[in-house]
Design a protein around this motif. Structure first.
Motif, PDB file in Angstrom:
ATOM      1  N   TRP A   1      -8.139   4.474  -6.636  1.00  0.00           N
ATOM      2  CA  TRP A   1      -8.083   4.254  -8.085  1.00  0.00           C
ATOM      3  C   TRP A   1      -8.671   5.440  -8.841  1.00  0.00           C
TER       4      TRP A   1
ATOM      5  N   PHE B   1       0.848  -1.172   0.000  1.00  0.00           N
ATOM      6  CA  PHE B   1       0.000   0.000   0.000  1.00  0.00           C
ATOM      7  C   PHE B   1       0.883   1.221   0.000  1.00  0.00           C
TER       8      PHE B   1
ATOM      9  N   LEU C   1      -6.903  -9.744  -5.655  1.00  0.00           N
ATOM     10  CA  LEU C   1      -6.580  -8.319  -5.480  1.00  0.00           C
ATOM     11  C   LEU C   1      -5.540  -7.897  -6.520  1.00  0.00           C
TER      12      LEU C   1
ATOM     13  N   ARG D   1       0.969 -11.131  -4.798  1.00  0.00           N
ATOM     14  CA  ARG D   1       1.913 -10.018  -4.604  1.00  0.00           C
ATOM     15  C   ARG D   1       1.069  -8.830  -4.146  1.00  0.00           C
ATOM     16  N   ALA D   2       1.305  -8.407  -2.904  1.00  0.00           N
ATOM     17  CA  ALA D   2       0.585  -7.267  -2.349  1.00  0.00           C
ATOM     18  C   ALA D   2      -0.931  -7.467  -2.326  1.00  0.00           C
TER      19      ALA D   2
ATOM     20  N   SER E   1      -2.014  -5.396 -12.500  1.00  0.00           N
ATOM     21  CA  SER E   1      -0.654  -5.928 -12.484  1.00  0.00           C
ATOM     22  C   SER E   1      -0.234  -6.542 -13.825  1.00  0.00           C
TER      23      SER E   1
ATOM     24  N   GLY F   1     -15.130  -7.108  -8.653  1.00  0.00           N
ATOM     25  CA  GLY F   1     -16.020  -7.169  -7.505  1.00  0.00           C
ATOM     26  C   GLY F   1     -15.207  -7.452  -6.250  1.00  0.00           C
ATOM     27  N   ASP F   2     -15.899  -7.781  -5.175  1.00  0.00           N
ATOM     28  CA  ASP F   2     -15.251  -7.947  -3.869  1.00  0.00           C
ATOM     29  C   ASP F   2     -14.771  -9.390  -3.673  1.00  0.00           C
TER      30      ASP F   2
ATOM     31  N   ASN G   1     -13.053  -0.959   1.401  1.00  0.00           N
ATOM     32  CA  ASN G   1     -13.432  -0.919  -0.019  1.00  0.00           C
ATOM     33  C   ASN G   1     -13.602   0.503  -0.558  1.00  0.00           C
TER      34      ASN G   1
ATOM     35  N   TRP H   1     -10.160   1.961  -1.351  1.00  0.00           N
ATOM     36  CA  TRP H   1      -9.497   1.484  -2.569  1.00  0.00           C
ATOM     37  C   TRP H   1     -10.142   2.079  -3.827  1.00  0.00           C
TER      38      TRP H   1
ATOM     39  N   VAL I   1      -9.075 -11.148  -9.453  1.00  0.00           N
ATOM     40  CA  VAL I   1     -10.259 -10.473  -8.891  1.00  0.00           C
ATOM     41  C   VAL I   1      -9.806  -9.099  -8.423  1.00  0.00           C
ATOM     42  N   GLU I   2     -10.609  -8.108  -8.770  1.00  0.00           N
ATOM     43  CA  GLU I   2     -10.256  -6.720  -8.445  1.00  0.00           C
ATOM     44  C   GLU I   2     -11.541  -5.930  -8.201  1.00  0.00           C
ATOM     45  N   LEU I   3     -11.491  -5.170  -7.115  1.00  0.00           N
ATOM     46  CA  LEU I   3     -12.651  -4.384  -6.700  1.00  0.00           C
ATOM     47  C   LEU I   3     -12.967  -3.230  -7.657  1.00  0.00           C
ATOM     48  N   SER I   4     -11.922  -2.575  -8.133  1.00  0.00           N
ATOM     49  CA  SER I   4     -12.137  -1.303  -8.822  1.00  0.00           C
ATOM     50  C   SER I   4     -12.283  -1.464 -10.335  1.00  0.00           C
TER      51      SER I   4
HETATM   52  C1  LIG Z   1      -1.774  -3.122  -3.032  1.00  0.00           C
HETATM   53  S1  LIG Z   1      -2.778  -3.291  -4.434  1.00  0.00           S
HETATM   54  C2  LIG Z   1      -1.935  -4.644  -5.247  1.00  0.00           C
HETATM   55  C3  LIG Z   1      -2.414  -4.914  -6.642  1.00  0.00           C
HETATM   56  C4  LIG Z   1      -1.639  -6.019  -7.377  1.00  0.00           C
HETATM   57  N1  LIG Z   1      -1.638  -7.263  -6.648  1.00  0.00           N
HETATM   58  C5  LIG Z   1      -0.247  -5.571  -7.729  1.00  0.00           C
HETATM   59  O1  LIG Z   1       0.699  -6.327  -7.451  1.00  0.00           O
HETATM   60  O2  LIG Z   1      -0.107  -4.501  -8.312  1.00  0.00           O
HETATM   61  C6  LIG Z   1      -4.241  -4.059  -3.766  1.00  0.00           C
HETATM   62  C7  LIG Z   1      -5.389  -4.140  -4.745  1.00  0.00           C
HETATM   63  O3  LIG Z   1      -6.452  -4.855  -4.141  1.00  0.00           O
HETATM   64  C8  LIG Z   1      -7.682  -4.275  -4.516  1.00  0.00           C
HETATM   65  N2  LIG Z   1      -8.640  -4.677  -3.470  1.00  0.00           N
HETATM   66  C9  LIG Z   1      -8.651  -4.252  -2.181  1.00  0.00           C
HETATM   67  N3  LIG Z   1      -9.638  -4.870  -1.500  1.00  0.00           N
HETATM   68  C10 LIG Z   1     -10.246  -5.720  -2.378  1.00  0.00           C
HETATM   69  C11 LIG Z   1     -11.323  -6.629  -2.267  1.00  0.00           C
HETATM   70  N4  LIG Z   1     -11.986  -6.805  -1.124  1.00  0.00           N
HETATM   71  N5  LIG Z   1     -11.682  -7.331  -3.368  1.00  0.00           N
HETATM   72  C12 LIG Z   1     -11.019  -7.171  -4.544  1.00  0.00           C
HETATM   73  N6  LIG Z   1      -9.991  -6.318  -4.700  1.00  0.00           N
HETATM   74  C13 LIG Z   1      -9.611  -5.603  -3.635  1.00  0.00           C
HETATM   75  C14 LIG Z   1      -7.378  -2.795  -4.583  1.00  0.00           C
HETATM   76  O4  LIG Z   1      -8.293  -2.075  -5.366  1.00  0.00           O
HETATM   77  C15 LIG Z   1      -5.965  -2.805  -5.173  1.00  0.00           C
HETATM   78  O5  LIG Z   1      -5.998  -2.744  -6.568  1.00  0.00           O
END
Ligand SMILES: C[S@@+](CC[C@H](N)C(=O)[O-])C[C@H]1O[C@@H](n2cnc3c(N)ncnc32)[C@H](O)[C@@H]1O
Length: 252
Positions: free
Chosen positions: A41, A8, A76, A154-155, A80, A135-136, A34, A37, A96-99
Motif C-alpha cells: 500500500w 494478489f 480485508l 472478494r479477494a 473497495s 487493524g489486523d 502483514n 501488505w 476491516v483493513e490492515l493498512s
Molecule cells: C487482495 S486485497 C483485496 C481488497 C478488497 N477485498 C478488494 O476487493 O479490493 C487484500 C487486502 O487485505 C488486506 N489485508 C491483508 N491481511 C490483512 C489482515 N490480516 N487484516 C486486515 N487486512 C488485511 C490488504 O492490505 C489488502 O488491502
C-alpha cells in the motif's frame, strides 16, 4: 484440480517481498504477510483494486434478498468500491483493513469525510453507513463487529497464503454469528488434466475449508479465456469466475 487464483497482484512478488516467512505459533503465522501488505500500500502496488464495482456483486447480490439495514462484514476490504455499492443498497457496511494508507485513500477518493476513533487495537473510521476498522483481521473479536448478517468476500480468503486460509475461516466462525452467510467470489484457473466436473463444480479447497460450518451453493460459473499479463506470448488459458453462496448452519 483448479487453482483458486490469489487475490494478489503477483505471487512472485509476494515471495520476493516476503522472503523466508515465519513459522511457529498461529498468531505469528497469521500475521506473517502483514509487513508485505503494508509495504504494498505504501508503494501503491495495488493491482488487485478494482476501479469499478464488481459486476458479479451487482448482478447476484440482489438474489440474496438482504433487507435494508442488514449489517455486512467486508473482511480485508482494501479501498473497495463495492462497499459504496453495498451502502447504497441500504446496508450497514463494516470493513476491516490492515493498512491505514488504504483506509485513508478509500474515504479521500470517494470524497467522504470520516470520523475517527480508537477502539482497542483498531481505529474505527466512519462515515454514514460505512465503518472501517483499521487493524489486523486476526485480532478482531465478536464485540468489535457486533451483529453481522452477511459476509462479502472478494479477494479476502484468496489474498491469504493457503496455509493461513483455514485460520481465516476458523476465525470468521468465531467472530460472526453461526447463522451469517457468506457471499464469495473467486477466480479459479484451470489446471492441466482437470475434468469438467472439477472445473465447473465447487472448488475442492473451498469445500474442505467451509463445509463444516456452511452449506455451499455455487450460484454462477462463467468460463473465460484470458492471457497472462506476465506471459503475454503464452496462449490464453481458461479460468472460471464463480459466485458462491455459503449459508451458515445455525449453531446447534
Ligand atoms: C487482495 S486485497 C483485496 C481488497 C478488497 N477485498 C478488494 O476487493 O479490493 C487484500 C487486502 O487485505 C488486506 N489485508 C491483508 N491481511 C490483512 C489482515 N490480516 N487484516 C486486515 N487486512 C488485511 C490488504 O492490505 C489488502 O488491502
Amino acid at each position: 484440480m483448479p487453482a483458486i487464483r490469489p487475490g494478489f497482484a503477483s505471487p512472485a512478488l509476494r515471495d520476493h517481498l516476503r522472503g523466508g516467512g515465519a513459522g511457529g505459533a498461529e498468531s505469528v503465522m497469521s500475521s506473517r504477510d502483514n509487513p508485505l501488505w503494508l509495504q504494498l500500500w505504501r508503494d501503491r502496488r495495488t493491482d488487485f483494486h478494482q476501479k469499478k464495482v464488481n459486476h458479479y456483486l451487482a448482478r447476484f447480490w440482489p438474489d440474496l434478498a438482504r433487507p435494508q439495514g442488514s449489517r455486512i462484514f467486508v473482511p480485508l476490504c482494501g479501498k473497495s468500491l463495492d462497499m459504496i455499492w453495498l451502502a447504497e443498497q441500504g446496508h450497514h457496511v463494516i470493513g476491516v483493513e490492515l493498512s491505514p494508507v488504504a483506509v485513508r485513500a478509500f474515504f479521500r477518493e470517494n470524497r467522504l469525510q470520516p470520523s475517527r476513533r480508537q477502539m482497542g487495537d483498531f481505529t474505527l473510521w466512519e462515515h454514514g453507513r460505512i465503518g472501517i476498522l483499521c487493524g489486523d483481521y486476526f485480532a478482531l473479536d465478536k464485540a468489535d463487529l457486533g451483529q453481522i448478517d452477511t459476509v462479502y468476500d472478494r479477494a479476502a480468503l484468496t489474498a491469504l497464503p493457503e496455509d493461513i486460509r483455514r485460520l481465516y475461516v476458523a476465525h470468521l466462525r468465531r467472530i460472526v454469528p453461526a447463522s451469517a452467510g457468506v457471499f464469495l467470489l473467486t477466480i479459479e484457473d484451470a489446471e492441466e488434466g482437470d475434468s469438467l466436473v472439477q472445473a465447473l463444480g465447487v472448488d475442492e479447497e473451498l469445500a474442505a475449508l467451509y463445509s463444516e460450518g456452511f452449506e455451499i451453493s455455487l450460484e454462477h460459473v462463467e468460463s473465460v479465456f484470458e492471457s497472462d499479463p506476465q506471459a503475454p506470448k503464452q496462449p490464453p488459458r481458461r479460468a472460471e469466475y464463480k459466485v458462491y453462496r455459503l449459508s451458515g448452519r445455525a449453531a446447534g
